[in-house]
Design an enzyme around this catalytic site. Structure first.
Site, mmCIF file in Angstrom:
data_model
loop_
_atom_site.group_PDB
_atom_site.id
_atom_site.type_symbol
_atom_site.label_atom_id
_atom_site.label_comp_id
_atom_site.label_asym_id
_atom_site.label_seq_id
_atom_site.Cartn_x
_atom_site.Cartn_y
_atom_site.Cartn_z
ATOM 1 N N LEU A 122 18.948 65.768 10.736
ATOM 2 C CA LEU A 122 18.079 64.794 10.140
ATOM 3 C C LEU A 122 18.540 63.432 9.738
ATOM 4 C CD1 LEU A 122 15.737 67.118 7.972
ATOM 5 C CD2 LEU A 122 15.359 66.328 10.392
ATOM 6 N N GLY A 152 12.670 64.932 5.123
ATOM 7 C CA GLY A 152 14.054 65.199 5.250
ATOM 8 C C GLY A 152 14.720 63.945 5.700
ATOM 9 N N LYS A 243 1.673 70.682 6.186
ATOM 10 C CA LYS A 243 2.191 71.588 6.813
ATOM 11 C C LYS A 243 1.408 72.599 7.127
ATOM 12 C CE LYS A 243 7.151 72.941 6.655
ATOM 13 N NZ LYS A 243 8.139 71.793 6.076
ATOM 14 N N HIS A 257 8.401 76.628 7.293
ATOM 15 C CA HIS A 257 9.237 75.656 7.692
ATOM 16 C C HIS A 257 10.127 76.041 8.933
ATOM 17 C CE1 HIS A 257 12.017 71.984 8.178
ATOM 18 N NE2 HIS A 257 12.951 72.909 8.359
ATOM 19 N N SER A 333 18.489 79.363 2.912
ATOM 20 C CA SER A 333 19.448 79.917 3.878
ATOM 21 C C SER A 333 20.687 80.160 3.442
ATOM 22 C CB SER A 333 19.640 78.730 4.804
ATOM 23 O OG SER A 333 18.328 78.720 5.692
ATOM 24 N N GLU A 354 23.747 65.064 2.531
ATOM 25 C CA GLU A 354 24.925 66.087 2.554
ATOM 26 C C GLU A 354 25.838 64.981 2.030
ATOM 27 O OE1 GLU A 354 22.089 68.019 5.382
ATOM 28 O OE2 GLU A 354 23.118 65.865 5.072
ATOM 29 N N ARG A 463 25.764 83.088 10.228
ATOM 30 C CA ARG A 463 24.354 83.224 9.923
ATOM 31 C C ARG A 463 23.683 84.677 9.973
ATOM 32 N NH1 ARG A 463 19.389 83.742 12.706
ATOM 33 N NH2 ARG A 463 17.899 82.300 12.184
#
Length: 616
Positions: A122, A152, A243, A257, A333, A354, A463
């Protein structure tokens, strides 16, 4: 001028069709981002079926209007619009995120017709859009550039750098559409990192601003017409949206999302959107039950490393009062939610920012705290690379960079989210320790040692659930490899998820009479040179296996050591020098030469060279 009601009705029909496609696409893929796709459908419909000057028969027409989906995770609605507009067959939509598809998990300008700019991380779209607008001005072209952004995007600093640039240069051929649904991965954007007063921010950078209901097609068309008439500055349309628009159980729910509907949910959603069964490209009754493929190995207990990390983190929080956890809008996550709930005063969500998070971590260290900065591998090591290098590693600050989604194992999200060069980047930084646990049992022990170590650490996790290799009582020591299988014919040195595949390969080799030693090199830096030297001297041949580029990672580290200290045949199994595709990891690993069978083949190659005099 009031919009034509017939046009409004036509666009409403198209928007609804795009929403139906989004539901089916994400269902068939078994992953994807329906929530933000549904909120953007009305504005996307107005753009592609009324506003944009484009020609699907000539996707590279130099004077076409440009569109960038900066919130690239919403690509399902974009792909749906491109298909309906004629850039490619609608039937292609059902292959979303599959290894053979041109429809990647995030937009790829080299694979999908009609995509003018790659997207994914993003905050990147507006800068690229400003470049396109500047290019039109320099070349005397009349095309306009449109960029869609979400919350974002506007939490990333690059967006505001681009806004400042565009305002300074008065790029009147540039327009931004804000899909302002006030929702992101971790919850309400107002609670995570609020953006208001948003209109004032844009005006401060010399933008014309218009605020609308982003689902009111008449208001959208009027705003697009207004933007064309702004001649002295760029224009931004702030569209207030919801959303999951169109589906009751997704409406204003941040959980949607990045979650695909299951069979029952897909059927219910399509029913709410009013799509008759006879009109469903594939009939509802025949919708398949999604079953993700798994590697062909004996059944083993499987658990994700990030789940183990989340559990251990809560224990550490109770034991270490100066431990703080930083997130970048992906606590769900990274599994840090339980820590946040238990120790809210020691959890900071920086939003999608970040670089800011890593610099914030550097500052927190100087106050006596131990920060764990948590995000995805690509976002930490690429977007925040300079911050880690110059402000954490250079002063040797006690920051722990905790990342999931390392490697090709990320699969479906595609190359923008597959951390395939992160270890190489982190290895190259002085003072940085690099750790890659092989299974969920290794995470607690290694994490505790990482936190006890005074200095920067990069802690890499995958992941997906992986086989549990170790007993909970297994001892680990940073910088010391573990021999997980003995063998005298050659040695397979592996890290992370590839340790399990290396064991599978060793089992196959044993059935052919070849005994392979398997080392888990959980600490890639500092490398356990003694273990490598012993393996070279005692087995005479080496294979490395990593879910990472073969350039600069574990294979590079071992090859560098062998070149200087113990020259024996070596083969590197890992990601070749290429960007990979979206898809199921079980398909992608063989595609890129990383399956257990590929480790077996590499073992046989080095065995064929074993004992030969190496020449350079």
């Amino acid at each position: 001028m009031l919009p034509d009601p017939i046009l409004i009705e036509h666009l409403a029909t198209i928007a609804n069709r795009l929403r139906c496609h989004v539901i089916k696409m994400t269902y068939y893929a078994g992953s994807g981002h329906p929530g933000g796709s549904l909120s953007a459908a009305d504005m996307v419909a107005a753009l592609y079926f009324h506003e944009l000057r484009i020609d699907p028969a000539r996707p590279d027409w130099p004077n076409r209007d440009r569109f960038i989906m900066s919130k690239g995770h919403a690509c399902p609605v974009w792909y749906a619009a491109l298909a309906e507009r004629g850039y490619f067959p609608v039937a292609d939509l059902w292959s979303l995120r599959q290894a053979s598809s041109h429809l990647q998990g995030h937009p790829d300008m080299r694979k999908t017709p009609g995509v003018d700019m790659t997207a994914g991380p993003l905050g990147s779209g507006l800068a690229a859009g400003a470049g396109m607008a500047l290019g039109a001005r320099i070349q005397g072209r009349s095309y306009r550039t449109y960029v869609m952004v979400g919350e974002g995007d506007m939490q990333e600093g690059c967006t505001w750098e681009a806004a400042m640039l565009a305002g300074h240069h008065r790029l009147a051929n540039l327009a931004v559409l804000v899909d302002y649904n006030r929702s992101q991965v971790d919850g309400r954007s107002d609670e995570i990192l609020g953006l208001d007063p948003l209109n004032d921010k844009w005006r401060a950078w010399n933008w014309a601003v218009r605020e609308i209901d982003g689902h009111d097609l008449a208001a959208i068309l009027a705003a697009l017409e207004w933007a064309r008439e702004v001649h002295d500055k760029p224009a931004v349309i702030v569209g207030h949206t919801v959303k999951g628009r169109g589906v009751s159980f997704m409406l204003d729910r941040h959980e949607w999302h990045g979650k695909a509907p299951n069979r029952a949910q897909a059927i219910a959603a399509l029913g709410e959107l009013g799509e008759p069964i006879a009109d469903c490209g594939l009939r509802i009754a025949n919708l398949p039950c999604v079953s993700l493929k798994t590697a062909n190995r004996k059944p083993k207990s499987r658990r994700s490393l990030r789940d183990a990390f989340g559990v251990e983190l809560v224990k550490l929080g109770a034991e270490i009062p100066n431990l703080v956890v930083l997130d970048a809008d992906i606590s769900s996550s990274l599994k840090t939610v339980a820590f946040r709930q238990q120790f809210p005063e020691r959890h900071i969500n920086f939003g999608v920012a970040e670089q800011n998070m890593l610099l914030g971590a550097a500052g927190l260290v100087t106050t006596g705290l131990i920060p764990l900065a948590c995000t995805y591998a690509t976002f930490a090591t690429l977007r925040a690379c300079e911050q880690i290098r110059s402000f954490i590693c250079y002063p040797k600050l006690n920051v722990k960079v905790i990342c999931s989604h390392g490697g090709l194992e990320v699969g479906w999200d595609g190359p923008t989210h597959q951390g395939t060069e992160d270890v190489a980047i982190m290895r190259a930084m002085p003072n940085m320790t690099v750790v890659a646990p092989a299974d969920a049992a290794a995470v607690p022990a290694l994490l505790r040692q990482v936190i006890a170590l005074d200095g920067p650490v990069y802690f890499r996790m995958g992941r997906n659930p992986v086989p549990v290799i170790y007993d909970p009582a297994q001892a680990f020591t940073l910088g010391r490899a573990i021999t997980v299988r003995e063998g005298a014919d050659l040695t397979i040195i592996a890290m992370g998820v590839m340790v399990a595949l290396a064991l599978d390969a060793a089992g196959e080799l044993a059935r052919e009479g070849i005994q392979a030693r398997v080392l888990d090199m959980h600490t890639v830096k500092p490398l356990d040179g003694e273990a490598v030297r012993c393996a070279a001297e005692e087995t005479g041949a080496i294979v490395t296996a990593e879910d990472h580029s073969i350039i600069g990672g574990l294979g590079g580290a071992v090859a560098e050591y062998l070149a200087e200290c113990a020259a024996v045949p070596i083969a590197r199994v890992g990601i070749p020098d290429t960007f990979c595709r979206s898809g199921d990891p079980a398909e992608l690993f063989p595609m890129y030469g990383m399956a257990a069978a590929d480790i077996v083949s590499a073992a046989k190659r080095v065995l064929g060279r074993k004992g030969q005099i190496l020449s350079f």
